[in-house]
Design a protein around this motif. Sequence first.
Motif, PDB file in Angstrom:
ATOM      1  N   VAL A   1      -5.822  -4.855   0.679  1.00 36.40           N
ATOM      2  CA  VAL A   1      -5.895  -5.399   2.059  1.00 36.40           C
ATOM      3  C   VAL A   1      -5.704  -6.354   1.807  1.00 36.40           C
ATOM      4  O   VAL A   1      -5.958  -7.592   1.549  1.00 36.40           O
ATOM      5  N   ARG A   2      -4.251  -6.775   2.715  1.00 37.42           N
ATOM      6  CA  ARG A   2      -3.426  -8.412   2.774  1.00 37.42           C
ATOM      7  C   ARG A   2      -4.591  -9.054   3.617  1.00 37.42           C
ATOM      8  O   ARG A   2      -4.634  -8.808   4.546  1.00 37.42           O
ATOM      9  N   GLY A   3      -4.328 -10.364   3.254  1.00 39.07           N
ATOM     10  CA  GLY A   3      -4.799 -11.606   4.383  1.00 39.07           C
ATOM     11  C   GLY A   3      -4.458 -11.848   5.459  1.00 39.07           C
ATOM     12  O   GLY A   3      -3.671 -10.945   5.821  1.00 39.07           O
ATOM     13  N   ASP A   4      -4.618 -13.305   6.315  1.00 37.23           N
ATOM     14  CA  ASP A   4      -3.853 -13.595   7.371  1.00 37.23           C
ATOM     15  C   ASP A   4      -3.538 -12.954   8.564  1.00 37.23           C
ATOM     16  O   ASP A   4      -2.508 -12.896   8.951  1.00 37.23           O
ATOM     17  N   GLY A   5      -4.532 -12.145   8.770  1.00 29.47           N
ATOM     18  CA  GLY A   5      -5.065 -11.078   9.990  1.00 29.47           C
ATOM     19  C   GLY A   5      -3.972  -9.553   9.957  1.00 29.47           C
ATOM     20  O   GLY A   5      -3.495  -9.514  10.648  1.00 29.47           O
ATOM     21  N   ALA A   6      -3.218  -9.081   8.390  1.00 24.32           N
ATOM     22  CA  ALA A   6      -2.598  -8.175   8.324  1.00 24.32           C
ATOM     23  C   ALA A   6      -3.300  -7.372   8.307  1.00 24.32           C
ATOM     24  O   ALA A   6      -4.802  -7.050   8.460  1.00 24.32           O
ATOM     25  N   ALA A   7      -3.011  -6.205   9.203  1.00 29.67           N
ATOM     26  CA  ALA A   7      -3.953  -5.277   9.694  1.00 29.67           C
ATOM     27  C   ALA A   7      -3.458  -3.928   8.676  1.00 29.67           C
ATOM     28  O   ALA A   7      -3.080  -4.111   7.922  1.00 29.67           O
ATOM     29  N   PHE A   8      -5.034  -3.131   8.003  1.00 34.09           N
ATOM     30  CA  PHE A   8      -4.966  -2.165   7.093  1.00 34.09           C
ATOM     31  C   PHE A   8      -5.948  -0.752   8.248  1.00 34.09           C
ATOM     32  O   PHE A   8      -6.462  -0.767   8.836  1.00 34.09           O
ATOM     33  N   GLY A   9      -5.152   0.165   7.037  1.00 34.07           N
ATOM     34  CA  GLY A   9      -6.088   1.241   6.923  1.00 34.07           C
ATOM     35  C   GLY A   9      -6.969   2.012   6.036  1.00 34.07           C
ATOM     36  O   GLY A   9      -6.154   1.906   4.635  1.00 34.07           O
ATOM     37  N   VAL A  10      -8.110   2.225   5.929  1.00 32.38           N
ATOM     38  CA  VAL A  10      -8.338   2.633   4.896  1.00 32.38           C
ATOM     39  C   VAL A  10      -9.426   4.379   4.582  1.00 32.38           C
ATOM     40  O   VAL A  10      -9.808   4.220   5.981  1.00 32.38           O
ATOM     41  N   ASP A  11      -8.724   5.538   4.117  1.00 30.61           N
ATOM     42  CA  ASP A  11      -9.648   6.133   4.448  1.00 30.61           C
ATOM     43  C   ASP A  11     -10.907   7.086   3.142  1.00 30.61           C
ATOM     44  O   ASP A  11     -10.826   6.348   1.789  1.00 30.61           O
TER      45      ASP A  11
END
Length: 396
Positions: free
Chosen positions: A58-68
């Motif tokens: 999961v990248r920092g600095d406000g990046a969006a993420f999607g995890v299953d």
Amino acid sequence: MTLDVAQAQYAGGGPGHALVRLLGRARAGAPATAPPTLLAADGGRWVRLAAVPGTPVVRGDGAAFGVDFEVPLHLAVGDGQWFLEPGATVGPDPRVASLAARIAALGDEIAALRARVDAGEAAASVPPLAPVPDPEGDAALAAEPDAPSARATPVPRAARLRALRPGLPAVLMAAGALAVGDAVATVVWQEPVSALWASHEQAALNGDLDKLDATYATPQAADAAGANAETVTSPAQRMRALAARLEGTTRAGKPLGKLTIKRIHATYVMVQGTRASSLAKGPGHYSGTALPGQPGTTGIAGHRTTYGAPFRHIDALRRGDAITVTMPYGRFVYRVEGLKIVKPSDAAVLQSATTTTPRLVLTACHPLYSAAQRIVAVARLVSATPRGAAAPGTTA
């Protein structure tokens, strides 16, 4: 908290679990972290669920993420709380620099204290070390070990997950139908890590079996079994004697011969014994049952979903299908007579109807993904061709 969860949605599922997808965004300024874990309340305890394999960081600095996550059905449709816990920091973390500075300051104080003690100053004149504040560390220590950490983020439940509750029986029935269906041309699945292990073991067993074949091709093998051409002229008697010798000298997990089932495209080196360590290598011969060439029943067991799944499609066998067992002393062809489903404790299938009827019995767990029952394939011997030291004309 370093991760904000905006949505949780049902993304599919499989036997016994629902695939839950969490969508959100990392807090601005947060460092990159390993895939998070899902902390779920299960009755009176907490369980941690890892993200599906292959999930990126999961990248920092406000990046969006999607995890299953593969969530057990009873948790997916239950009412327990869920929390999302960020993984370990990946790459530079600004908190590391702060911690390093605190450690350096503490080292300077220790060095000064050691110099004053060496100089003979009184201990009373040494002021106590001031505690180094660590808000995040103190909070983590105060948290209950199995409870959500101070950095955990509560996960909102989706309405679609709750909608699974009325249809739970249908989901289970569909999963069971997929598991036990004859899926030669449909989805083929087996546990990947154990499959890799079994493939490695089979490669090694092939080399060992070649050496065994070479040993049993010599006249000395027949002499050791008391079946040389001068004393035993019948190839069938020589195969029986060599089978008895092989049975008595082969340890658990060692190769005996090769099993070939054309109907299900299966060719495996079979080993002695049916313990877990033996079946992790390939199909295993039930100790105490006959070997091919001896009177009675030859019993062989194999996995259906793990360790290469040699008997995964045993339920596709049909009456008349050929099963070939190649031993160092002979090649034996059997024809399938039928399949049956029995209880795991039913050992009658491994007992001969008579003391002389040569049969082959293959057993495996049933249905797929379960050990509740056993599926049994019964075959009868139709031909036996001597080879190696049992072949006619092999003399010392």
